[in-house]
Design an enzyme around this catalytic site. Sequence first.
Site, PDB file in Angstrom:
ATOM      1  N   ASN A 175      -1.014   1.585   5.460  1.00  0.00           N
ATOM      2  CA  ASN A 175       0.013   0.785   4.782  1.00  0.00           C
ATOM      3  C   ASN A 175       0.626  -0.091   5.853  1.00  0.00           C
ATOM      4  O   ASN A 175       1.092   0.412   6.860  1.00  0.00           O
ATOM      5  CB  ASN A 175       1.058   1.753   4.175  1.00  0.00           C
ATOM      6  CG  ASN A 175       2.325   1.045   3.722  1.00  0.00           C
ATOM      7  OD1 ASN A 175       3.408   1.595   3.807  1.00  0.00           O
ATOM      8  ND2 ASN A 175       2.208  -0.162   3.236  1.00  0.00           N
ATOM      9  N   GLY A 176       0.605  -1.397   5.646  1.00  0.00           N
ATOM     10  CA  GLY A 176       1.191  -2.288   6.641  1.00  0.00           C
ATOM     11  C   GLY A 176       0.317  -3.500   6.844  1.00  0.00           C
ATOM     12  O   GLY A 176      -0.522  -3.833   5.992  1.00  0.00           O
TER      13      GLY A 176
ATOM     14  N   GLY B 263       1.466  -0.087  -4.981  1.00  0.00           N
ATOM     15  CA  GLY B 263       0.240  -0.875  -5.134  1.00  0.00           C
ATOM     16  C   GLY B 263      -0.461  -0.522  -6.424  1.00  0.00           C
ATOM     17  O   GLY B 263      -0.705   0.656  -6.685  1.00  0.00           O
TER      18      GLY B 263
ATOM     19  N   TYR C 293      14.525  -2.173  -2.300  1.00  0.00           N
ATOM     20  CA  TYR C 293      13.612  -2.407  -3.413  1.00  0.00           C
ATOM     21  C   TYR C 293      12.327  -1.586  -3.401  1.00  0.00           C
ATOM     22  O   TYR C 293      11.928  -1.030  -4.410  1.00  0.00           O
ATOM     23  CB  TYR C 293      13.258  -3.898  -3.435  1.00  0.00           C
ATOM     24  CG  TYR C 293      12.223  -4.302  -4.455  1.00  0.00           C
ATOM     25  CD1 TYR C 293      12.476  -4.191  -5.816  1.00  0.00           C
ATOM     26  CD2 TYR C 293      10.987  -4.800  -4.059  1.00  0.00           C
ATOM     27  CE1 TYR C 293      11.531  -4.563  -6.755  1.00  0.00           C
ATOM     28  CE2 TYR C 293      10.038  -5.184  -4.994  1.00  0.00           C
ATOM     29  CZ  TYR C 293      10.319  -5.068  -6.335  1.00  0.00           C
ATOM     30  OH  TYR C 293       9.388  -5.440  -7.256  1.00  0.00           O
TER      31      TYR C 293
ATOM     32  N   CYS D 165       0.795  -1.213   0.000  1.00  0.00           N
ATOM     33  CA  CYS D 165       0.000   0.000   0.000  1.00  0.00           C
ATOM     34  C   CYS D 165       0.834   1.274   0.000  1.00  0.00           C
ATOM     35  O   CYS D 165       1.963   1.301   0.459  1.00  0.00           O
ATOM     36  CB  CYS D 165      -0.890   0.053   1.235  1.00  0.00           C
ATOM     37  SG  CYS D 165      -1.957  -1.362   1.438  1.00  0.00           S
TER      38      CYS D 165
END
Length: 488
Positions: free
Chosen positions: A121-122, A45, A261, A19
């Site tokens: 996000n997570g 995402g 990344y 996310c």
Amino acid sequence: MSNERAETPFDDDALHEECGVFGIFGHPDAGALTVLGLHALQHRGQESVGIVSYDGVQFIAERHAGLVGDAFGKNGQHAHKLKGTQALGHVRYSTTGGSFARNIQPMYADLSGGAIALAHNGNLTNAHKLREQLVRDGAIFQSTSDTEAIIHLVARSHSRQVVDRLVDALKQVEGAYSLVALTAKKLIGVRDPWGVRPLVLGDLDGAPILASETCALDIIGATYVRDIEAGELVVCTKDGIESYRPFTAQPKRFCIFEYVYFARPDSMVEGVNVYEARKRIGAELAFEAPAEADMVIPVPDSGVPAALGYASASGIPFELGIIRNHYVGRTFIEPSDPIRHLGVRLKHNPNRAKLKGKRVILVDDSIVRGTTSKKIVEMVRDAGASEVHFRIASPPTTHSCFYGVDTPNKEELLAHRMTVEEMREYICADSLAFISIDGLYRATGEVKRNAKNPQFCDACFSGDYPIDLTDVDGGRADRQLSLLAEVA
Ligand code: SF4
């Protein structure tokens, strides 16, 4: 692992960030700016996008499957609906069974005392346990997202103020999250006490912004103010920004894979430029794992900065020995069998004129299942390379992530099943080497990894999970706790 990020189902040999979040408060173009911010966060995402704005009277929600540009770019018809001076948006990558509309964030709920929209996000590591309790207590869930569990916990809080209610809810939550909430009068941002996932504060003409990465600020010309700190909660209102520390302090454990990344190379993450960190990773790799070769070539795009660093430190020329087709994407989302068979060649083509008869150092960011790495080595050899030395800009990925990154079960991870030599043989490289975990820490500015209290989360390389895995330990999940995991 090439940097295709969920574009095609035939390349699932990759880790996927789940996310990205973006919120802005007090700007006349809040909706359009949120569209742009999410566009910059698209790499976090690609399966769906949602935006909620508040026009002073009501909340307006737009949720769509697919890319931001596809949902909001065409003639701008959806973006124009997002009226008001405050907005909150979210892009997500789904991990199981497709992208269900009911799971598209932000989640929105009318509660006593006012409405709230929430996106994060997570990944919560006690989501299943919380959900079971809530359902037993009569909660009716509309989605399978753990964000909704937070909303139910907020709804059940007996505190009067929305910020206190959110804190009450988050105190029951375990896991990694960077969360942004929008109410009629506030934009709220929170990072979990370990600070695993990123969240930054920006400013545009006096309007505060909360975003997953600084690249979302750059696209709209906003200024980067600072990172939200681990365990910090900020409340943005028309009167300014207030900061709170409502949680028990924990040792900071930012995700080190963001440097390898996930984050965009042009982002600043925790005060470090991601591109420079990746080049330093390549330089460390050249120092730790030299090879005699004629050229250094990256697996594009994610291997490029590390390959540049490797080439510069080793004095071996950098060349583009593999060319990536940037236009292979959702067109092939359901490819026919003949197209699927082409696999990696749809996206990567060897630059034969450069590779013929050459000894090559191939640099990529990581090896997940190893299937893509094997095909790429084979492709480079078929193009005439006389030797292929594979260098990986992360330590072997031996464990699954439970903190918001889609990884396979650890049994599917090549490095979990094989030694480095066995992996070399499997991918048919002349040599294979990974950066050491200390080398990776050095590239981020640390002297080395502190074994007793690591400065980062590096659990996918070390198995040292900083946050309790309640659902896993309790047998509720045998793999990653997906945001979409269906609960029986
Ligand atoms: S387990 Fe790996 S990918 Fe997941 S948060 Fe930790 S370092 Fe990042």
